[in-house]
Design an enzyme around this catalytic site. Sequence first.
Site, PDB file in Angstrom:
ATOM      1  N   ILE A 260       0.913  -1.350  -0.160  1.00  0.00           N
ATOM      2  CA  ILE A 260      -0.109  -0.194   0.035  1.00  0.00           C
ATOM      3  C   ILE A 260       0.998   1.011   0.483  1.00  0.00           C
ATOM      4  CG2 ILE A 260      -2.442   1.311   0.789  1.00  0.00           C
ATOM      5  CD1 ILE A 260      -2.019  -2.070   1.941  1.00  0.00           C
ATOM      6  N   ASP A 261       1.701   1.018   1.125  1.00  0.00           N
ATOM      7  CA  ASP A 261       2.716   2.353   0.483  1.00  0.00           C
ATOM      8  C   ASP A 261       3.227   2.554  -0.385  1.00  0.00           C
ATOM      9  OD1 ASP A 261       3.812   4.622   2.669  1.00  0.00           O
ATOM     10  OD2 ASP A 261       5.667   3.489   3.064  1.00  0.00           O
ATOM     11  N   ASP A 262       3.621   1.790  -1.295  1.00  0.00           N
ATOM     12  CA  ASP A 262       4.323   1.455  -2.627  1.00  0.00           C
ATOM     13  C   ASP A 262       3.274   2.693  -2.976  1.00  0.00           C
ATOM     14  OD1 ASP A 262       7.359   0.923  -3.507  1.00  0.00           O
ATOM     15  OD2 ASP A 262       6.665  -0.422  -1.862  1.00  0.00           O
TER      16      ASP A 262
END
Length: 665
Positions: free
Chosen positions: A402-404
Site C-alpha cells: 500500500i505504501d509503494d
Amino acid sequence: MTATTDGSAGATRPRGAAASEATAPPPGADAVLAAARRAAERGAEHLLGRQDAQGWWKGDLETNVTMDAEDLLLRQFLGIQDEKTVQAAALFIRGEQSADGTWATFYGGPPELSATVEAYVALRLAGDLPEDPHMARASAWVRSQGGIARCRVFTRIWLALFGWWKWDDLPELPPELLFLPKWFPLNIYDFGCWARQTIVPLTVVSAKRPVRPAPFALDELHSDARDPDPARKSAPATSWHGAFQRLDKALHLYHRVAPRKVRRAAMNTAARWIVERQENDGCWGGIQPPAVYSVIALHLLGYDLQHPVMRAGLESLDRFAVWREDGARMIEACQSPVWDTCLATIALADAGLPADHPALVKAVDWMLDEEIVRPGDWAVRKPQLPPGGWAFEFHNDNYPDIDDTAEVVLALRRVRHPDPDRVEGAIARAERWTLGMQSRNGAWGAFDADNTSPFPNRLPFCDFGEVIDPPSADVTAHVVEMLAVEGRSHDPRTRRGIEWLLAEQEPFGAWFGRWGVNYVYGTGSVVPALTAAGLPLSHPAIRRAVRWLESVQNDDGGWGEDLRSYREEKWIGHGASTASQTAWALLALLAAGERESEAVERGVAHLAATQREDGSWDEPYFTGTGFPWDFSINYHLYRQVFPLTALGRYVHGEPFSPGGRKGIR
C-alpha cells in the site's frame, strides 16, 4: 513520557546528538534561498546521473552481516561454496566488526549477540581461526552474554543444520499449520506477509530436522560447553508466555507421533505453496530470507539443484550480492527499485524538473510496466477486491504494498506523460485497490488489511521482530495524502484515516515511525498528509508537531534520531543530524506553513552546507526499518531523494498547493 527543558520527549539529550557546540546563527533568508537553489540543481543533476537506462533508480539496501553469514551457511549446507565468494563475503564481514570483536545491526549501534555469533561462524567457514585476535575477542564477548543459548531462534536454526545445536531445543513449527482454516487463530494468513513467506518453508525444515556434517566444533561459543542449553524456569501457566511455552511442548510431543500420511500431505502442501509463489525471476517475495529458506525446504523435499525451480532460486540469490571496489561482497536483504523510483520522480519534479522531462517520462513508463494486475495473498482476506498497485521490488506480484502504491500515484501525478489514458487507468485501479485495503479501524497497514491478530507474536518461534502487519501512521499518511491529491479529501474513508491519525499523535506532538526512524519520519509523513487533506495550519495537531520538531532540532540546524529511540525514551527525536531525517523534518515544517521560520532556514542551510561537490549527501546512519529496532536498514538513496524533495519544496512551494507548482492532471 518525561520532558527535557526544551520541551522535547526524553530524559536528556544524548551526548553526540548535536553536531556543534554552539548554535549556528541562521543566515539571511536571501542567502538561504540562493544556497537552496544551487543545492537543488546539483542534487537533481546527481540524481539524474544515477537513473538506469530502463528508467528506474535503485540504491543499495544495507542491513547487517547476518545476511552475508547466512548466505555462506546456505552454500555450505548445499555444498556449492566457492572460494572467491567465501573470501569476498569474509572481507565484508571482517570490515563490519567493531574493535571489541562484536558486530552491531546498525551503524554506531550496540553489540548484538546473534549477529556476532553468525558473523563468527561465517568467518570460521572462511578459514579464520578461533585463536586469531579478532575471533578470540568475538567468542569471549559471546560467552559473556550467555553464549549461543541466548541467541534468537533463527540463529540457532542455522546452527542446528550442522549439529551445532539440538533440534529438540528449538521451538516446534509443524507443517500441519498450513491445514488451519483462515478463520482459525495462528493460521498462516494471521502472519504478516514477510513472516508468512519465511514460516511456511521453515515448517518443512522443522519437520525434517536435517543435520549436515559440521566442519568444526563451536565449543568456544558456549558459556559452558558441557551444558550448552541450561534449563530455564517456565513462565506461569496463567500467562500468555507460559501458555505458549506449554503449547510448544505439546507440539514437540506431536512431532514424535505425527501420522506419516498427514505429515507427508502437509509437507507436500507446503511445497506447492512455495512453488506457486516463486516469482518470475526465481525469488520469493523479492526478499532474501524467504528465498533462502524456500531453497532449503525444497531441497529437503527432493528437489535437486538442477531442477528449474531450484536453479532459478539460486540465481536470484546471486542478484542480491553487491560487489564493492575492494573485492568485498555485501548481500542485500531486499532490493527497492519501485520505492526508489517513485521517490526519485517526486524529488526531481518537486525540485523543478519540467513535468515532461524525458527522465521523468521514462521513469513513469517503467513504473507503469511494473503495475500488478493479478490477485496475490492479500486477496485471501479481500477476495472480491480487483487488483491494482505496485510492489517494492523488481518482481513481487504476490505482495504489492500500500505504501509503494500511494507514493507511485503521487509520482505519476507529477509527470506529463504522452499516454494520459494509460496513466489514468493505472491510477484508478490503484485508488480502488488502496481504498479496498483499508482496515476496520480506518487506517492502512503495508501489505494486508486487518492483519492484527495478537497471537503470532506470542509464539516462542517468533522472536525475530514484527510478525504481523497492523496499520501504521506513516503508511496511512501516505494513503491520505494520495487520496487528497486525487480529490478525495472529503470521502468518508479518507476522513476515517484522518481521524485515526489525529488519535495516534503522541502527547508531545509527534507520530511513531513504523518504516522509518522514527518519530521524525512519522511526523514528516503525517503533517504533509493532514495539510494536503485540508486541515488548517492552525489546527492544534499541526501546531504541536511544529513545536516538537523545533524543540528537537540539533545545534547544527539538522535533525537526527537514533534507532535506540525505539527502546529508550531519551533518544526520541535525538541523534546525529542526517540528510534524510533533516529533510523529513523540513517536509513537515514546510507543509505546516513554516517556510519563513528560523527552524526551516537553519535546516535548509544545513542541507546546503553538508552537500558534497558532486551533489550528493553522505549518510552512514541507518534511517529505515524492516522491523523497528530488530531489523534496521540504510537505504542509500534516501540521502539523495529526501533532501532534494525538501529543497525543491522550499524553493518552489508545495507541489499541489495554490501557491506552489500545480500537479499535472
